[in-house]
Design a protein around this motif. Structure first.
Motif, PDB file in Angstrom:
ATOM      1  N   ALA A 188       0.820  -1.206   0.000  1.00 12.18           N
ATOM      2  CA  ALA A 188       0.000   0.000   0.000  1.00 12.18           C
ATOM      3  C   ALA A 188       0.856   1.258   0.000  1.00 12.18           C
ATOM      4  CB  ALA A 188      -0.943  -0.008   1.203  1.00 12.18           C
ATOM      5  N   MET A 189       1.978   1.218   0.709  1.00 10.48           N
ATOM      6  CA  MET A 189       2.883   2.369   0.705  1.00 10.48           C
ATOM      7  C   MET A 189       3.554   2.532  -0.646  1.00 10.48           C
ATOM      8  SD  MET A 189       6.460   2.848   2.747  1.00 10.48           S
ATOM      9  CE  MET A 189       7.714   3.905   2.022  1.00 10.48           C
ATOM     10  N   LEU A 190       4.148   1.449  -1.138  1.00  9.43           N
ATOM     11  CA  LEU A 190       4.894   1.543  -2.396  1.00  9.43           C
ATOM     12  C   LEU A 190       3.975   1.886  -3.561  1.00  9.43           C
ATOM     13  CD1 LEU A 190       7.335  -1.504  -2.003  1.00  9.43           C
ATOM     14  CD2 LEU A 190       7.644   0.870  -1.263  1.00  9.43           C
ATOM     15  N   ASP A 191       2.728   1.431  -3.499  1.00 17.55           N
ATOM     16  CA  ASP A 191       1.779   1.694  -4.581  1.00 17.55           C
ATOM     17  C   ASP A 191       1.466   3.173  -4.729  1.00 17.55           C
ATOM     18  OD1 ASP A 191      -0.143   0.701  -6.616  1.00 17.55           O
ATOM     19  OD2 ASP A 191      -1.644   1.504  -5.224  1.00 17.55           O
ATOM     20  N   GLN A 192       1.692   3.946  -3.685  1.00 17.60           N
ATOM     21  CA  GLN A 192       1.398   5.381  -3.745  1.00 17.60           C
ATOM     22  C   GLN A 192       2.482   6.194  -4.439  1.00 17.60           C
ATOM     23  OE1 GLN A 192      -0.558   6.961   0.045  1.00 17.60           O
ATOM     24  NE2 GLN A 192       0.142   4.950   0.719  1.00 17.60           N
ATOM     25  N   VAL A 193       3.626   5.548  -4.719  1.00 14.10           N
ATOM     26  CA  VAL A 193       4.725   6.312  -5.314  1.00 14.10           C
ATOM     27  C   VAL A 193       5.276   5.674  -6.586  1.00 14.10           C
ATOM     28  CG1 VAL A 193       5.424   7.385  -3.143  1.00 14.10           C
ATOM     29  CG2 VAL A 193       6.366   5.153  -3.767  1.00 14.10           C
TER      30      VAL A 193
END
Length: 288
Positions: free
Chosen positions: A215-220
């Motif tokens: 979820a974190m990596l998907d935002q960037v």
């Protein structure tokens, strides 16, 4: 909440406030647990004290890593598997470590009982400049180069070389051989994965742990869709990379907003299922 043992005090220690010292070495952690049979209740160094000892005795991330693994080797590791983020103003590393269980022996001369498996197996990798990483209660280091394969890697037998700027991977010398003796791994070493050997993935560790990293990596980055099935526990792979290059330079506000991600906009949007209630709350009471 009880003393595990005593170790010698060094001639000099550094000021520590919270989880950062006066040289801006900072350490964070998450627990991945791993194989239960590898816990060692005879060790002196537990998951919390290892951080403070590293901060009190290390001026750089590399020095903190060296302190942490040497103390564990000498005095034993009490806790279950842990991931540590270890940073200084110039570098960031991830260290993953787990104990070796207990093989109790008795010294014939002194009649004292001791653990023949004292210590831990571990791997540390430097995150490349310009990349980001995360860990959320599951071991994330998979394969890594060995010292016979790359000048960028060293084993614990050559730990003094950790201060060579070229070195970007450090590991315990028996991290592969110990896995073989325990039956966790049967290969020739080239495809050895720390995470797969010492913390095998199950549905829970994917859905509750790896999915938060996703979820974190998907935002960037736009490249994370291919890992959705893995992160939701629907498949065993492909595994997510340990680090990615973000599409933009991140700032403190971005990092704060990552913490507020509840899978909005995905099939598992927590504001849209029955557990969200009439207020569409993304929060859930335990158990998960």
């Amino acid at each position: 909440n009880r003393p595990l043992g005593q170790i010698p005090y060094p001639k000099e220690t550094y000021q520590v406030v919270g989880f950062m010292n006066e040289f801006q070495v900072a350490i964070g952690e998450s627990t991945f647990g791993g194989r239960k049979e590898l816990e060692d209740t005879t060790g002196f160094i537990d998951w919390g004290s290892i951080m403070f000892l590293g901060l009190q005795r290390g001026k750089t991330a590399r020095e903190a890593i060296k302190v942490m693994v040497e103390l564990v080797e000498q005095y034993g590791y009490y806790s279950s598997g842990q991931s540590y983020s270890i940073a200084d103003p110039n570098e960031v590393w991830i260290l993953e470590i787990i104990g070796k269980g207990m093989d109790m022996k008795t010294d014939r001369r002194t009649k004292r009982t001791f653990n023949a498996n004292k210590g831990a197996v571990w791997v540390a990798k430097r995150i490349p400049d310009g990349y980001i990483s995360a860990h959320a209660n599951h071991a994330r280091i998979t394969t890594f180069p060995k010292e016979e394969e790359s000048s960028k890697a060293i084993s614990s037998k050559n730990l003094d070389k950790i201060f060579n700027p070229e070195v970007e991977v450090v590991y315990s010398h028996d991290v592969v051989s110990f896995a073989r003796t325990k039956g966790y791994y049967t290969g020739n070493g080239s495809d050895f994965s720390f995470s797969d050997a010492y913390a095998p993935l199950d549905f829970g560790s994917a859905r509750f742990c790896e999915l938060r990293v996703w979820a974190m990596l998907d935002q960037v980055t736009d490249d994370m869709k291919q890992y959705w099935d893995y992160a939701t526990g629907m498949s065993q792979g492909p595994r997510m990379p340990l680090w990615i290059k973000p599409s933009k330079k991140l700032n403190p506000r971005d990092l704060m907003e990552f913490k507020g991600n509840y899978l909005q906009g995905t099939d598992l949007d927590m504001t849209k299922d029955v557990g969200a209630g009439p207020q569409a709350k993304p929060y859930r009471w335990r158990p998960l």
